[in-house]
Design a protein around this motif. Structure first.
Motif, PDB file in Angstrom:
ATOM      1  N   LEU A  25       0.824  -1.208   0.000  1.00 42.86           N
ATOM      2  CA  LEU A  25       0.000   0.000   0.000  1.00 42.86           C
ATOM      3  C   LEU A  25       0.857   1.257   0.000  1.00 42.86           C
ATOM      4  N   THR A  26       1.966   1.222   0.730  1.00 46.62           N
ATOM      5  CA  THR A  26       2.865   2.375   0.765  1.00 46.62           C
ATOM      6  C   THR A  26       3.468   2.636  -0.610  1.00 46.62           C
ATOM      7  N   ILE A  27       3.913   1.566  -1.269  1.00 51.58           N
ATOM      8  CA  ILE A  27       4.490   1.699  -2.609  1.00 51.58           C
ATOM      9  C   ILE A  27       3.458   2.243  -3.586  1.00 51.58           C
ATOM     10  N   LEU A  28       2.228   1.735  -3.504  1.00 51.50           N
ATOM     11  CA  LEU A  28       1.167   2.204  -4.386  1.00 51.50           C
ATOM     12  C   LEU A  28       0.860   3.682  -4.149  1.00 51.50           C
ATOM     13  N   LEU A  29       0.840   4.087  -2.885  1.00 50.55           N
ATOM     14  CA  LEU A  29       0.554   5.483  -2.566  1.00 50.55           C
ATOM     15  C   LEU A  29       1.642   6.414  -3.096  1.00 50.55           C
ATOM     16  N   VAL A  30       2.895   5.987  -2.978  1.00 46.83           N
ATOM     17  CA  VAL A  30       4.005   6.796  -3.504  1.00 46.83           C
ATOM     18  C   VAL A  30       3.909   6.891  -5.025  1.00 46.83           C
ATOM     19  N   TRP A  31       3.669   5.756  -5.666  1.00 46.46           N
ATOM     20  CA  TRP A  31       3.560   5.716  -7.129  1.00 46.46           C
ATOM     21  C   TRP A  31       2.430   6.623  -7.614  1.00 46.46           C
ATOM     22  N   LEU A  32       1.259   6.462  -7.032  1.00 44.51           N
ATOM     23  CA  LEU A  32       0.111   7.270  -7.436  1.00 44.51           C
ATOM     24  C   LEU A  32       0.282   8.725  -7.016  1.00 44.51           C
ATOM     25  N   GLY A  33       0.850   8.930  -5.811  1.00 42.78           N
ATOM     26  CA  GLY A  33       1.001  10.280  -5.286  1.00 42.78           C
ATOM     27  C   GLY A  33       1.873  11.150  -6.170  1.00 42.78           C
ATOM     28  N   VAL A  34       2.982  10.603  -6.656  1.00 43.46           N
ATOM     29  CA  VAL A  34       3.869  11.378  -7.529  1.00 43.46           C
ATOM     30  C   VAL A  34       3.172  11.715  -8.842  1.00 43.46           C
ATOM     31  N   MET A  35       2.405  10.782  -9.380  1.00 45.67           N
ATOM     32  CA  MET A  35       1.681  11.055 -10.620  1.00 45.67           C
ATOM     33  C   MET A  35       0.644  12.147 -10.415  1.00 45.67           C
ATOM     34  N   VAL A  36      -0.038  12.112  -9.277  1.00 44.05           N
ATOM     35  CA  VAL A  36      -1.016  13.158  -8.964  1.00 44.05           C
ATOM     36  C   VAL A  36      -0.324  14.510  -8.841  1.00 44.05           C
ATOM     37  N   LEU A  37       0.824  14.540  -8.178  1.00 41.47           N
ATOM     38  CA  LEU A  37       1.567  15.791  -8.020  1.00 41.47           C
ATOM     39  C   LEU A  37       2.004  16.348  -9.375  1.00 41.47           C
ATOM     40  N   ILE A  38       2.418  15.466 -10.267  1.00 38.43           N
ATOM     41  CA  ILE A  38       2.817  15.907 -11.608  1.00 38.43           C
ATOM     42  C   ILE A  38       1.654  16.597 -12.309  1.00 38.43           C
ATOM     43  N   VAL A 145      12.245   0.884 -11.704  1.00 38.72           N
ATOM     44  CA  VAL A 145      12.023   0.968 -13.144  1.00 38.72           C
ATOM     45  C   VAL A 145      10.545   1.137 -13.478  1.00 38.72           C
ATOM     46  N   HIS A 146       9.657   0.420 -12.788  1.00 35.62           N
ATOM     47  CA  HIS A 146       8.242   0.491 -13.138  1.00 35.62           C
ATOM     48  C   HIS A 146       7.571   1.754 -12.604  1.00 35.62           C
ATOM     49  N   MET A 147       8.022   2.255 -11.476  1.00 39.77           N
ATOM     50  CA  MET A 147       7.479   3.512 -10.966  1.00 39.77           C
ATOM     51  C   MET A 147       7.942   4.683 -11.828  1.00 39.77           C
ATOM     52  N   LEU A 148       9.236   4.716 -12.149  1.00 37.58           N
ATOM     53  CA  LEU A 148       9.760   5.773 -13.001  1.00 37.58           C
ATOM     54  C   LEU A 148       9.103   5.756 -14.377  1.00 37.58           C
ATOM     55  N   LEU A 149       8.861   4.578 -14.887  1.00 34.72           N
ATOM     56  CA  LEU A 149       8.230   4.443 -16.195  1.00 34.72           C
ATOM     57  C   LEU A 149       6.874   5.149 -16.204  1.00 34.72           C
ATOM     58  N   GLY A 150       6.072   4.899 -15.183  1.00 31.85           N
ATOM     59  CA  GLY A 150       4.765   5.554 -15.085  1.00 31.85           C
ATOM     60  C   GLY A 150       4.883   7.056 -14.905  1.00 31.85           C
ATOM     61  N   TRP A 151       5.815   7.488 -14.058  1.00 34.61           N
ATOM     62  CA  TRP A 151       5.983   8.918 -13.814  1.00 34.61           C
ATOM     63  C   TRP A 151       6.421   9.657 -15.068  1.00 34.61           C
ATOM     64  N   ILE A 152       7.346   9.077 -15.819  1.00 32.53           N
ATOM     65  CA  ILE A 152       7.844   9.738 -17.035  1.00 32.53           C
ATOM     66  C   ILE A 152       6.739   9.850 -18.075  1.00 32.53           C
ATOM     67  N   VAL A 153       5.931   8.807 -18.214  1.00 35.22           N
ATOM     68  CA  VAL A 153       4.828   8.859 -19.174  1.00 35.22           C
ATOM     69  C   VAL A 153       3.842   9.964 -18.789  1.00 35.22           C
ATOM     70  N   ILE A 154       3.457  10.013 -17.517  1.00 38.75           N
ATOM     71  CA  ILE A 154       2.523  11.043 -17.054  1.00 38.75           C
ATOM     72  C   ILE A 154       3.127  12.431 -17.230  1.00 38.75           C
ATOM     73  N   TYR A 155       4.413  12.568 -16.967  1.00 37.41           N
ATOM     74  CA  TYR A 155       5.096  13.853 -17.136  1.00 37.41           C
ATOM     75  C   TYR A 155       5.093  14.267 -18.611  1.00 37.41           C
ATOM     76  N   THR A 156       5.370  13.319 -19.482  1.00 37.74           N
ATOM     77  CA  THR A 156       5.406  13.612 -20.914  1.00 37.74           C
ATOM     78  C   THR A 156       4.030  14.046 -21.414  1.00 37.74           C
ATOM     79  N   ILE A 157       2.982  13.427 -20.884  1.00 34.92           N
ATOM     80  CA  ILE A 157       1.619  13.776 -21.280  1.00 34.92           C
ATOM     81  C   ILE A 157       1.188  15.111 -20.671  1.00 34.92           C
TER      82      ILE A 157
END
Length: 263
Positions: A25-38, A145-157
């Motif tokens: 749950l902590t990992i998921l929150l960090v992953w989603l949280g950074v995307m939301v912040l972006i 690798v998988h968290m960064l992958l999601g963050w970079i895609v969201i950032y690019t969009i």
């Protein structure tokens, strides 16, 4: 065995790595949280002197990650044809992303946008890392690798203003369908059968059966059903991402937030 030897050990355990629920749950929150912040701070990020630089730095981190991963695979003796080949969708999305953001090769940007986001979502939703007890190099590498992958895609969009267009959609749909069919035949050729069994070693793209904890469930399907689910499912998910992406583009256009993605 010293700490470093254990940290880079090359022989997997038989059983999957158990990740405690609070940690998941902590990992998921960090992953989603950074995307939301972006998304929330996209105006401020796009207003930076060079917003492209953040994406490039993240891509360089992935480049270092890939260099470390492949060095570990060969130097530890882990490398094997059953699991190590770069044939998973996310394993292809990462080098395409690096070629694009680090070296300026943009021709396949639509592929890594769609595959990268799907790969990040699947990895975070299922969490099936290498089978090494903590602490091990792969315990961290899988999530980085998988968290960064999601963050970079969201950032690019959201920040760099990637445009979802029909040309990129068509290319991705065709390439994905051909590639997934090729994976089915590749796995079957080396397994010696098209019929899914839990003891078969080649399952690139998870086209034969899903990873833990859904493996037994998907193995219970009648023969060939899971193939069609994966083939159709990938196409439908890409179409869904396109619809969502177009909606984001339209909102950005109305708010005057469109930004060129050129470095």
């Amino acid at each position: 065995m010293s700490f470093l030897q254990g940290f880079f050990y090359g022989v997997e355990n038989k059983d999957p790595l158990v990740i405690p629920l609070p940690l998941k749950l902590t990992i998921l929150l960090v992953w989603l949280g950074v995307m939301v912040l972006i998304v929330v701070f996209r105006k401020r990020l796009s207003g930076l002197k060079n917003p492209y630089r953040i994406a490039k730095i993240a891509a360089v981190i992935l480049l270092v990650d890939q260099a470390m991963l492949w060095s570990w695979q060969f130097l530890s003796g882990y490398f094997n044809f059953e699991l190590s080949l770069p044939l998973y969708h996310c394993r292809i999305a990462v080098p395409l992303l690096i070629l694009d953001l680090v070296f300026g090769v943009q021709i396949l940007r639509s592929i890594w946008i769609y595959w990268g986001l799907l790969g990040s979502v699947f990895a975070m939703g299922i969490m099936d890392p290498y089978r090494f007890d903590f602490p091990h190099f792969t315990n961290f590498q899988f999530f980085v690798v998988h968290m960064l992958l999601g963050w970079i895609v969201i950032y690019t969009i959201s920040v760099l203003g990637y445009r979802f267009d029909k040309k990129g959609l068509k290319l991705t749909l065709i390439v994905t369908l051909i590639y997934n069919i090729s994976l089915i035949f590749f796995n079957a050729a080396f397994n010696g059968t098209f019929i899914a069994r839990g003891d078969l070693l080649y399952n690139y793209g998870y086209m034969l059966y899903a990873p833990e904890p859904l493996k037994d469930f998907t193995l219970s399907f009648p023969p060939f059903v899971f193939y069609f689910i994966m083939l159709i499912g990938y196409e439908l998910l890409i179409l869904l991402l396109y619809v969502i992406g177009r909606a984001i583009n339209n909102i950005s256009d109305r708010n005057g937030q469109t930004l060129s993605v050129e470095p």
